[in-house]
Design a protein around this motif. Structure first.
Motif, PDB file in Angstrom:
ATOM      1  N   THR A 223      28.220  44.981  48.440  1.00 32.68           N
ATOM      2  CA  THR A 223      28.387  43.533  48.375  1.00 32.68           C
ATOM      3  C   THR A 223      29.198  43.160  47.131  1.00 32.68           C
ATOM      4  OG1 THR A 223      26.395  43.141  47.053  1.00 32.68           O
ATOM      5  CG2 THR A 223      26.137  43.218  49.466  1.00 32.68           C
ATOM      6  N   VAL A 224      29.553  41.896  47.046  1.00 30.08           N
ATOM      7  CA  VAL A 224      30.268  41.392  45.880  1.00 30.08           C
ATOM      8  C   VAL A 224      29.470  41.679  44.607  1.00 30.08           C
ATOM      9  CG1 VAL A 224      30.970  39.265  44.714  1.00 30.08           C
ATOM     10  CG2 VAL A 224      31.557  39.619  47.124  1.00 30.08           C
ATOM     11  N   ALA A 225      28.187  41.311  44.613  1.00 36.70           N
ATOM     12  CA  ALA A 225      27.347  41.529  43.436  1.00 36.70           C
ATOM     13  C   ALA A 225      27.190  43.014  43.127  1.00 36.70           C
ATOM     14  CB  ALA A 225      25.980  40.882  43.642  1.00 36.70           C
ATOM     15  N   GLU A 226      27.042  43.831  44.154  1.00 37.86           N
ATOM     16  CA  GLU A 226      26.869  45.268  43.942  1.00 37.86           C
ATOM     17  C   GLU A 226      28.134  45.893  43.369  1.00 37.86           C
ATOM     18  OE1 GLU A 226      23.586  46.198  47.477  1.00 37.86           O
ATOM     19  OE2 GLU A 226      25.738  46.346  47.876  1.00 37.86           O
ATOM     20  N   ASN A 227      29.296  45.421  43.817  1.00 40.70           N
ATOM     21  CA  ASN A 227      30.540  45.918  43.244  1.00 40.70           C
ATOM     22  C   ASN A 227      30.612  45.617  41.755  1.00 40.70           C
ATOM     23  OD1 ASN A 227      32.973  47.130  44.874  1.00 40.70           O
ATOM     24  ND2 ASN A 227      31.909  45.766  46.319  1.00 40.70           N
ATOM     25  N   LEU A 228      30.299  44.376  41.387  1.00 41.69           N
ATOM     26  CA  LEU A 228      30.350  44.012  39.980  1.00 41.69           C
ATOM     27  C   LEU A 228      29.309  44.767  39.167  1.00 41.69           C
ATOM     28  CD1 LEU A 228      31.006  40.158  39.958  1.00 41.69           C
ATOM     29  CD2 LEU A 228      32.574  41.996  39.316  1.00 41.69           C
ATOM     30  N   GLN A 229      28.125  44.949  39.756  1.00 39.31           N
ATOM     31  CA  GLN A 229      27.078  45.678  39.046  1.00 39.31           C
ATOM     32  C   GLN A 229      27.476  47.131  38.831  1.00 39.31           C
ATOM     33  OE1 GLN A 229      24.246  44.070  37.838  1.00 39.31           O
ATOM     34  NE2 GLN A 229      24.223  45.967  36.642  1.00 39.31           N
ATOM     35  N   PHE A 230      28.148  47.715  39.823  1.00 39.64           N
ATOM     36  CA  PHE A 230      28.642  49.096  39.692  1.00 39.64           C
ATOM     37  C   PHE A 230      29.566  49.212  38.487  1.00 39.64           C
ATOM     38  CE2 PHE A 230      32.178  52.011  40.453  1.00 39.64           C
ATOM     39  CZ  PHE A 230      31.515  53.219  40.593  1.00 39.64           C
ATOM     40  N   TRP A 231      30.536  48.281  38.397  1.00 41.42           N
ATOM     41  CA  TRP A 231      31.485  48.356  37.296  1.00 41.42           C
ATOM     42  C   TRP A 231      30.836  47.998  35.964  1.00 41.42           C
ATOM     43  CZ3 TRP A 231      35.566  51.113  37.618  1.00 41.42           C
ATOM     44  CH2 TRP A 231      36.189  51.296  38.857  1.00 41.42           C
ATOM     45  N   ALA A 232      29.871  47.107  35.981  1.00 46.04           N
ATOM     46  CA  ALA A 232      29.146  46.779  34.753  1.00 46.04           C
ATOM     47  C   ALA A 232      28.437  48.009  34.205  1.00 46.04           C
ATOM     48  CB  ALA A 232      28.152  45.649  35.003  1.00 46.04           C
ATOM     49  N   GLU A 233      27.839  48.781  35.099  1.00 44.41           N
ATOM     50  CA  GLU A 233      27.155  49.994  34.667  1.00 44.41           C
ATOM     51  C   GLU A 233      28.136  51.047  34.182  1.00 44.41           C
ATOM     52  OE1 GLU A 233      24.749  51.097  37.981  1.00 44.41           O
ATOM     53  OE2 GLU A 233      23.404  49.374  37.768  1.00 44.41           O
ATOM     54  N   VAL A 234      29.303  51.140  34.823  1.00 46.28           N
ATOM     55  CA  VAL A 234      30.337  52.084  34.384  1.00 46.28           C
ATOM     56  C   VAL A 234      30.756  51.782  32.948  1.00 46.28           C
ATOM     57  CG1 VAL A 234      32.762  52.741  34.696  1.00 46.28           C
ATOM     58  CG2 VAL A 234      31.229  52.661  36.666  1.00 46.28           C
ATOM     59  N   PHE A 235      30.907  50.481  32.641  1.00 48.30           N
ATOM     60  CA  PHE A 235      31.393  50.089  31.317  1.00 48.30           C
ATOM     61  C   PHE A 235      30.266  49.795  30.331  1.00 48.30           C
ATOM     62  CE2 PHE A 235      35.132  49.225  33.949  1.00 48.30           C
ATOM     63  CZ  PHE A 235      36.119  49.817  33.178  1.00 48.30           C
ATOM     64  N   GLY A 236      29.031  50.021  30.740  1.00 47.00           N
ATOM     65  CA  GLY A 236      27.919  49.864  29.820  1.00 47.00           C
ATOM     66  C   GLY A 236      27.527  48.438  29.524  1.00 47.00           C
ATOM     67  N   THR A 237      27.844  47.533  30.454  1.00 50.47           N
ATOM     68  CA  THR A 237      27.418  46.142  30.293  1.00 50.47           C
ATOM     69  C   THR A 237      26.386  45.827  31.374  1.00 50.47           C
ATOM     70  OG1 THR A 237      29.224  45.330  31.682  1.00 50.47           O
ATOM     71  CG2 THR A 237      29.650  45.485  29.322  1.00 50.47           C
ATOM     72  N   SER A 238      25.895  44.593  31.397  1.00 47.23           N
ATOM     73  CA  SER A 238      24.827  44.297  32.351  1.00 47.23           C
ATOM     74  C   SER A 238      24.954  42.956  33.056  1.00 47.23           C
ATOM     75  CB  SER A 238      23.460  44.358  31.652  1.00 47.23           C
ATOM     76  OG  SER A 238      23.411  43.435  30.576  1.00 47.23           O
ATOM     77  N   ASP A 239      25.489  41.949  32.379  1.00 45.82           N
ATOM     78  CA  ASP A 239      25.492  40.594  32.919  1.00 45.82           C
ATOM     79  C   ASP A 239      26.696  40.360  33.822  1.00 45.82           C
ATOM     80  OD1 ASP A 239      25.085  37.966  33.471  1.00 45.82           O
ATOM     81  OD2 ASP A 239      25.546  37.232  31.452  1.00 45.82           O
ATOM     82  N   ILE A 240      26.454  40.119  35.121  1.00 42.66           N
ATOM     83  CA  ILE A 240      27.544  39.850  36.053  1.00 42.66           C
ATOM     84  C   ILE A 240      27.599  38.368  36.443  1.00 42.66           C
ATOM     85  CG2 ILE A 240      27.411  42.188  36.977  1.00 42.66           C
ATOM     86  CD1 ILE A 240      26.149  40.955  39.523  1.00 42.66           C
TER      87      ILE A 240
END
Length: 205
Positions: A80-97
């Motif tokens: 999903t849109v949110a899951e895509n952003l969460q995936f990249w947030a985790e890759v870059f070590g961030t959390s807030d989408i």
């Protein structure tokens, strides 16, 4: 620390495209790249982002400072849109989408799979990834492709917000985004295509 490019030379397909490129990009500033199709803008941006080796010169910036957005949106179709952003947030070590969802008008699409998005919606999601990287330098190759007028305006406002927070943006675009930014014509750095590049290995990293 900003971005400094010194005497940079780049090639595509074994053919030198640009030589002697140099500029400084300070925190809070943007730089617009212009030039006709095939002039080397994409190759220059990919080289600066570290995605292909340079011929000569130097690129100075802090380690892991650059977030690159190209023609591909870099999405996982089944997420999903949110899951895509969460995936990249985790890759870059961030959390807030949430901020990215809001600023790119994606809140109502948060639970929709990426494969069900329109081209413009996919583009907005691809650009929203920039906001979850936490990286100060945005290197953008024709970022407004597939965006309607309202989305272009929204993107421009997000770039301005990024700059106001001390971020930087290097953009190749033919669209007037209303940014107070100098324009660099890559044509003035056109290389002699017959010059030798020796043993240069252009394989993308």
């Amino acid at each position: 620390m900003g971005l400094r490019v010194e005497n940079l030379s780049v090639a595509r397909g074994g053919v030198p495209l640009l030589t002697g490129v140099g500029f400084d990009l300070a925190p809070g500033k943007a730089l617009i790249l212009r030039g006709p199709n095939g002039s080397g803008k994409t190759t220059l941006l990919r080289t600066i982002a570290g995605l292909q080796p340079l011929l000569e010169g130097r690129v100075h910036c802090s380690e892991d400072a650059i977030a690159y957005a190209a023609h591909s949106d870099g999405l996982k179709a089944s997420l999903t849109v949110a899951e895509n952003l969460q995936f990249w947030a985790e890759v870059f070590g961030t959390s807030d989408i949430d901020v990215a969802l809001t600023r790119f008008d994606l809140l109502t699409l948060a639970d929709r799979p990426a494969h069900a998005l329109s081209a413009g919606q996919k583009r907005r999601l691809g650009l929203a990834r920039l906001m979850v990287t936490g990286r100060p330098i945005w290197v953008l190759d024709e970022p407004t492709v597939s965006l309607d007028q309202a989305s272009v305006a929204r993107f421009a406002e997000n770039v301005k917000t990024h700059l106001a927070g001390g971020g930087m943006a290097l953009l190749a675009t033919h669209i007037d985004l209303g940014l107070e930014a100098p324009v660099l014509d890559v044509g003035v750095f056109k290389a002699d295509p017959t010059s030798s590049i020796g043993g240069f290995d252009e394989e993308f990293l």
